[in-house]
Design a protein around this motif. Structure first.
Motif, short mmCIF file in Angstrom:
data_model
loop_
_atom_site.label_atom_id
_atom_site.label_comp_id
_atom_site.label_asym_id
_atom_site.label_seq_id
_atom_site.Cartn_x
_atom_site.Cartn_y
_atom_site.Cartn_z
N ARG A 245 56.24 -112.22 43.58
CA ARG A 245 55.06 -112.61 42.83
C ARG A 245 54.44 -113.85 43.48
N HIS A 246 53.12 -113.96 43.37
CA HIS A 246 52.40 -115.07 43.98
C HIS A 246 51.46 -115.70 42.94
N TYR A 247 51.04 -116.92 43.23
CA TYR A 247 49.97 -117.59 42.48
C TYR A 247 50.30 -117.74 40.99
N THR A 248 51.58 -117.87 40.65
CA THR A 248 51.99 -117.76 39.27
C THR A 248 52.28 -119.12 38.63
N PRO A 249 51.52 -119.51 37.61
CA PRO A 249 51.87 -120.73 36.87
C PRO A 249 53.17 -120.55 36.10
N ASP A 250 53.75 -121.66 35.66
CA ASP A 250 54.95 -121.57 34.82
C ASP A 250 54.59 -121.00 33.45
N THR A 251 53.37 -121.27 32.98
CA THR A 251 52.92 -120.81 31.68
C THR A 251 52.53 -119.33 31.74
N LYS A 252 52.87 -118.59 30.69
CA LYS A 252 52.48 -117.18 30.60
C LYS A 252 50.97 -117.05 30.63
N VAL A 253 50.46 -116.12 31.45
CA VAL A 253 49.02 -115.89 31.58
C VAL A 253 48.66 -114.52 31.02
N ASP A 265 34.41 -111.93 23.16
CA ASP A 265 34.83 -111.61 21.80
C ASP A 265 36.35 -111.42 21.72
N LYS A 266 36.93 -110.78 22.73
CA LYS A 266 38.38 -110.56 22.74
C LYS A 266 39.11 -111.89 22.85
N ILE A 267 38.57 -112.81 23.65
CA ILE A 267 39.22 -114.11 23.79
C ILE A 267 39.17 -114.89 22.48
N VAL A 268 38.05 -114.80 21.75
CA VAL A 268 37.97 -115.43 20.42
C VAL A 268 39.04 -114.84 19.49
N GLU A 269 39.17 -113.52 19.54
CA GLU A 269 40.19 -112.84 18.72
C GLU A 269 41.59 -113.32 19.07
N LEU A 270 41.86 -113.46 20.38
CA LEU A 270 43.18 -113.92 20.80
C LEU A 270 43.44 -115.36 20.36
N LEU A 271 42.40 -116.20 20.42
CA LEU A 271 42.55 -117.58 19.96
C LEU A 271 43.04 -117.61 18.51
N GLU A 272 42.37 -116.82 17.67
CA GLU A 272 42.74 -116.80 16.25
C GLU A 272 44.15 -116.24 16.06
N LYS A 273 44.49 -115.21 16.82
CA LYS A 273 45.83 -114.60 16.72
C LYS A 273 46.91 -115.60 17.12
N TYR A 274 46.75 -116.21 18.30
CA TYR A 274 47.80 -117.12 18.79
C TYR A 274 47.91 -118.36 17.91
N ARG A 275 46.78 -118.84 17.41
CA ARG A 275 46.83 -119.99 16.50
C ARG A 275 47.61 -119.65 15.23
N GLU A 277 49.97 -117.76 14.96
CA GLU A 277 51.40 -117.69 15.31
C GLU A 277 51.97 -119.05 15.67
N GLY A 278 51.11 -120.08 15.61
CA GLY A 278 51.58 -121.44 15.90
C GLY A 278 51.74 -121.73 17.38
N GLN A 279 51.09 -120.96 18.24
CA GLN A 279 51.22 -121.16 19.68
C GLN A 279 50.12 -122.07 20.22
N LYS A 280 50.46 -122.84 21.25
CA LYS A 280 49.50 -123.73 21.90
C LYS A 280 48.87 -122.98 23.06
N LEU A 326 46.12 -126.67 33.72
CA LEU A 326 46.59 -126.15 32.45
C LEU A 326 48.11 -126.09 32.39
N ASP A 327 48.74 -125.86 33.54
CA ASP A 327 50.20 -125.78 33.57
C ASP A 327 50.86 -127.10 33.18
N ARG A 328 50.12 -128.20 33.34
CA ARG A 328 50.69 -129.51 33.02
C ARG A 328 50.55 -129.86 31.53
N LYS A 329 49.94 -128.99 30.74
CA LYS A 329 49.61 -129.32 29.36
C LYS A 329 50.67 -128.92 28.35
N GLY A 330 51.76 -128.33 28.80
CA GLY A 330 52.79 -127.92 27.86
C GLY A 330 52.36 -126.80 26.94
N LEU A 331 51.62 -125.83 27.50
CA LEU A 331 51.09 -124.73 26.70
C LEU A 331 52.10 -123.60 26.57
#
Length: 363
Positions: A245-253, A265-275, A277-280, A326-331
């Protein structure tokens, strides 16, 4: 020089300018000649260079990057004389590509001469070659008097470095020197085309597109992973020919691909879903998706703006920087916008986003 006992190396950082260019390049070339390692900018990304014909020097690249053994490197050359030293049976089509795209962001795979060590070629009978369109590596190859083995100057598998600070973050204490020559103009690695087969095969997309290659040499096939996806989640598994694998951050993408507003619209939906679930969550945005978030009054949290969907060249220059920021933000999750135009550098941009993602959604 690098120490053999595994202790940290004192890494020197040279900030190059017109006033000190000659002195810096001569010192860097001396490090290369004595078997050391030097990172430097190219027009694509920062590279980590060593004498490509010296197995001991090349081994230091693998050690510094923690690169898997057997993963072949390419060589940077300064001239056709360099090329003929390390390659043989060069087809006419390859020469036409050199005439059209060298110096530039195109790596050409050719049959290698025996002078190229097995560690450099990954035990293959071929070697990738490139003449970079950047004064620093060209001058370094010339002064060192040898082709340079030069993969990207990052820890293996991590996002490639488009700035010297990225190299410092990954490789300080592991290599002898870093030449800080500013940001990389393109920001993505070179196009790779295999000229040992017919028709030639593009193994990695970059700034030189398949259509451009075909205008010069005729039929060219695509040999990189085709990531066309359906409307369901696609979880990626390693397959034959996709060992690393290449170009891969530590954080799940999570990559969201599709057309315009549907992606936003899908990204807005994902924001609400992940929030819920208490995810950053962090976001790699296009300007258009960022505008939708602003319109809806959403507090996006951590985000990095890549640019307009219609300007993939701008997004390409910022992509790896965005992943690193973004990888440095503890997401917990990075949601990436995959709505960019496929024109120009767009194909390569989407390829790198796909390589970095562990989940893809098509809308």
């Amino acid at each position: 020089m690098q120490e053999e006992n595994g202790n940290k190396v004192k890494t020197r950082v040279f900030r190059v300018s017109e006033e000190n260019f000659e002195a810096v390049l001569e010192e860097a070339a001396a490090i290369i000649r004595s078997g050391g390692t030097v990172a430097f900018p190219t027009e694509t990304v920062y590279g980590l260079g060593a004498d490509g014909l010296n197995p001991g020097a090349v081994r230091k690249i693998f050690e510094a990057k923690e690169r898997p053994p057997g993963n072949p490197l390419s060589l940077l050359v300064h001239s056709r004389e360099d090329l003929e030293k390390v390659a043989k049976n060069i087809p006419e089509k390859a020469l036409k590509l050199m005439d059209s795209f060298w110096p530039g962001p195109l790596t050409i795979i050719l049959e290698k001469n025996d002078i190229v060590p097995e560690i450099t070629s990954g035990n293959l009978q071929s070697i990738g070659l490139r003449m970079p369109d950047h004064r620093i590596p060209l001058e370094l190859v010339k002064r060192a008097g040898t082709p340079l083995a030069a993969p990207s100057a990052n820890l293996s598998g991590k996002p490639s470095p488009s700035l010297a600070v990225h190299v410092v973050a990954d490789l300080s204490g592991r290599i002898d020197a870093i030449i800080d020559g500013g940001d990389a103009a393109i920001g993505l690695e070179s196009t790779v085309v295999d000229m040992t087969v017919e028709p030639p095969v593009v193994l990695r997309p970059g700034a030189v597109g398949i259509e451009e290659l075909e205008r010069v040499i005729g039929k060219v096939r695509s040999g990189y992973k085709d990531a066309n996806v359906g409307t369901d989640v696609v979880k990626l598994d390693k397959k034959a020919g996709q060992k690393y694998r290449h170009y891969t951050p530590d954080t799940k993408v999570v990559l969201v691909e599709g057309e315009g507003k549907s992606v936003s619209d899908k990204i807005v939906e994902l924001l609400e879903k992940y929030r819920s679930e208490g995810q950053k969550v962090g976001f790699l945005f296009s300007e258009e998706t960022a505008g939708l978030f602003t319109l809806k009054g959403l507090n996006t949290g951590e985000f990095f703006l890549l640019g307009s969907r219609e300007e993939p060249e701008v997004a390409a220059r910022k992509l790896f920087e965005g992943f690193r920021e973004l990888d440095r933000k503890g997401l917990d999750i990075i949601v990436a916008d995959g709505s960019f135009s496929r024109s120009g550098l767009g194909e390569a941009l989407i390829n790198r986003l796909r390589e970095a993602s562990s989940v893809r959604l098509a809308v």
